[in-house]
Design a protein around this motif. Sequence first.
Motif, PDB file in Angstrom:
ATOM      1  N   ILE A 160     -13.097   9.104  28.291  1.00  0.00           N
ATOM      2  CA  ILE A 160     -12.537   8.134  29.226  1.00  0.00           C
ATOM      3  C   ILE A 160     -11.722   7.096  28.480  1.00  0.00           C
ATOM      4  O   ILE A 160     -11.868   6.897  27.271  1.00  0.00           O
ATOM      5  CB  ILE A 160     -13.641   7.411  30.038  1.00  0.00           C
ATOM      6  N   ILE A 205     -10.772   9.300  33.694  1.00  0.00           N
ATOM      7  CA  ILE A 205     -11.613  10.292  33.033  1.00  0.00           C
ATOM      8  C   ILE A 205     -10.721  11.473  32.656  1.00  0.00           C
ATOM      9  O   ILE A 205      -9.898  11.921  33.477  1.00  0.00           O
ATOM     10  CB  ILE A 205     -12.741  10.768  33.963  1.00  0.00           C
ATOM     11  N   ILE A 213     -11.341   6.876  37.324  1.00  0.00           N
ATOM     12  CA  ILE A 213     -12.784   6.650  37.247  1.00  0.00           C
ATOM     13  C   ILE A 213     -13.335   6.160  38.586  1.00  0.00           C
ATOM     14  O   ILE A 213     -14.388   6.616  39.049  1.00  0.00           O
ATOM     15  CB  ILE A 213     -13.115   5.622  36.143  1.00  0.00           C
TER      16      ILE A 213
END
Length: 781
Positions: free
Chosen positions: A297, A302, A316
Motif C-alpha cells: 500500500i 492498495i 484503500i
Amino acid sequence: MIKRIILYLFCLFPLIHSGQDFSALWEGHFSYYNIKDTSQGDNKIFAAAENAIFVFDTTTNEIEEITTVQGLSGEIISTIHYSETYGLLVIGYENGLMEIVFNSDDNVLSVVDILEKATISPDLKKINHFNEYNGLIYISTNYGISVYDLERLEFGDTYFIGDFGSQIPVRQTAIYQDFIYAACFGASGVKKALSTSNNLIDYQQWQTLIGGNWSAIESVNDKLYAVRGNRNIYSVINDSFISLINYNTLPVNVSGVNGFLIVTIADNVFVYDSNFNLLSQVSPTSEFQTKFTSATIDSEYIYIGTETLGVLKTPINNPTTFEEIHPQGPLLNNSFSLEAQNNNVWVSFGEYDLFYNPYPLNRRGFSHLNDEDWINTPFEDVFGAVSLNDIAINPFNNNQVFISSFFSGLLEVNDEIPTILYNQTNSSLESLIFPNNPNYVDIRVGPSVFDRNGLLWTVTSRVDSPLKSYNPSANQWQSYSFTDIIPSGLDDNLGFGDMVIGSDGTKWIASYEQGIIGFNENNGMALKKLKDEANNFPSNYTTALAIDNRNRLWIGTFRGLRVLYNTSNFFTDDNVQVEEIIILEDGTAKELLFQQFVSDIEVDGSNNKWVGTIGAGLFYFSSDGQETIFHFTQDNSPLPSDNISDVSIDSSQGVVYIATERGLVSFRAGGSSVSDDLENAYVYPNPVRPGFNIVDEKVKISGISDNVNIKITDIEGNLVAEAQSRTNLRYNGFNLEIAGGTAYWNGKNLANNIVASGVYLVMLSDLDTFETKVLKIMVVR
C-alpha cells in the motif's frame, strides 16, 4: 546503462565484474501478468513477475522494466524487498541467487554465496523472505537464515537453527523488542533469539516458543503477528499465541507496511491497523477474476499482485474499482512456437513432451506483437483448442493466421479474431483411432507451412494420411497417405516436429522415428524417407529443418546436425547420404554440434544459420557452418535460458526472435533481406554509446538495396570507410561489410583505428537505379 556485476565473496577480496550493456541490440518481451511479490518505497511500486521486474512510479504513472536485457539472471524470482534507506531493490530467487538493483548508478549486483554454497542442498536454497533491520537483511531460506550487510554489500553469518544445528525451512522473520523471531515449516514451530547476540550461529541461542508449521511472522509498530499452517493468524503477546481469525485459505503473503498489517490470501486482501482493526478488504470482481499473490500500500491505494492480471490498483477507502498495472507483454513466458514477419510476431504456448505426447493438455491462448503492441487472446476465445503449437501466416493475407493444435485440430484466426476450429467434422483432418476406444477424438496437428501458391500444408501425427493441403480461398482439402513407407501411423508415432518446402515444391518433414521424409505431389507422388546410421544419421529423431538459399537441407536431430547437400536427386538416388559439418578447433577436426539436441534452424538473408539448441543456447554460423559468428548463452547474453524452444527471423527488420521456456527476447542481428529501394534504410544503434562494443557487435546499416555503394565520412567529408555489394562481403575482414540487406561497420577508419566521438555521414548509392540517401551516425566514446 544497467550492468551486471558478479560478486564472489568466498575470496578475501571481492572480485567484481562489470556486465555488458545489452540494450543497444537486444529487447526483452517478457510476460508481466503472473506476479510473485511486491514491494514499495520512494513513491514507487516494485513488482516481480516470474523472472523480470517492473517499477511503477506512483507520481508519474510511468513504468520501467528490468529484465535480462538490463542485467537480471533470468532465473525464477521468489521474493523482493526495496530498501528506502539504501535506495536499492533486493531480489531473491528460487535457486538461492540474490541480485541487487541500485537506484543511484543503475548497477545490478549478483550475489552467489547461497547459490554456490556446496554444503547446502540445491533444493533447500530457495529464498523465501527478506527482512531489513539496522542495515542488515535477514534472509529466510529453506535451510535457515543468512545475513547480508546492506552497508558493506557482503554476507555475514548463516544460522542453522534446527535441533543440534540442523537445517530447517524458515519462511519469514520479524524483529520485535530486540528479538528476532522465525516462522518455520517442517513442524519446527516459531523460534526466537536476541538480535543483539554475537553468537546467533549457535543453535542453542534459539528458543522454540511453539511447535507446528508456521508460514509467516510480522511486527507492526509494537505488535507481533504470526500465521500458522492451520490458516489461523495469532497475536503474539509475551510469547503467548492468541488466535484472532481463521482464514478460508492459508495466507500467501503477510507484510507490514507503513504501520499497517497486510494479509493476502488467494481471494482477499485484508488491511489492518497495528491493533488488528480491519481498515479495508479487497475481493476480486467479476471483471477482474484472478488469484491474489501479494499486496502493498501507499497512502491512498492498495497494489495487489495477481496470477493473471499483473498488479491491480484500488483505493484503500473504497476498493471496488480496479486498474491493471503492468508493461505490455505476451500472455506467458513459456513460449513454444514463433512466427515473425513484417514487424509482427505470433507466439503460442502449447507444448508436448519429448515423445510427442500432449498430455496433460494445457489450455492457453496465443499472443501477437503488432509493431510495439501486444494483443493477447485468452484460451476462452479459441473454441477450446488446447496445446496450440505451430503457426503459419498466409503470405497473401497477413491478417489470416493458422495455429495448429496438438489435440483439437487447426485454428484459423482472421484480423486477430479466432473464427473457426478445423477438426474431423468440418475438414479432412483426422483423429487417431484407438482400437479399444474408437469414439475418442485426438487430432494432433503439428507443423504447418504455406507454399508459394498459397496452399497451407499440415502434418498430423499418428494417422495413416498425415499430410494435408488446404486452400483457404477455395476451402478445399486434400490428403496424402504415407502407408507406402510407414505401415501404421498410429503405432509408428511419427511425431512430426518440423516441415519446410523447397523451391521445387518438395515437402521436407522431420519425424520422431523415421528420420526425414520427402514428398512431392508434382513428381508422381514421390515419397521417400531417409534415416539410420547407414545414411549417416546420428539419430532418427529429427527435430528441425531448414532449406538455405542454395537449396541445401539443414537437418537438426536429437543428437547433432546434418546437411543434405544435393536435394535435387533425393528421389532418384538410392545412395543418398546426409553429411556432418567438420570444423577445425585448435587444429583438431571436430564435428559441429556433436551430440547436441538441435531444436530449431533458421536461415537469414545472408544465408547464415541460426541454430537453437536444448542446453547450449543459440548459435549463429556462417553460411557453410565453418565459422561461429555468435554463440549466445545465459551467461553472455540476455537469454533467460539455454533451452531454445523456437527461433524466427523478421527478415524485413533483420531481427531474430528467440523463444525459451523462461521468456522471449529479440536480437537486432542484421542479415535482413535486400530492399527494393533505399527509402527505409536506417542505422542502429544510433547514437553509439560508450558501453556498446562497436568492434565486435558493429553498427548496422539496414534496409539497403541489392547493389549499393556505401561511403562513411566524418562531418568534414574525410572518407572513413567504404564498401560495395558483392565486393566487401561480410566476414571477409573488411571494416565495412555487406551481407544481404544489411551493412556492418566496426567503427574503424582507413587507418584501422577506432574513430573518435563525433557525427559521421553514411552515403548510400544504388548502383542500378542511381538512388541516393544520406544517414547520420552519432558516435560517443
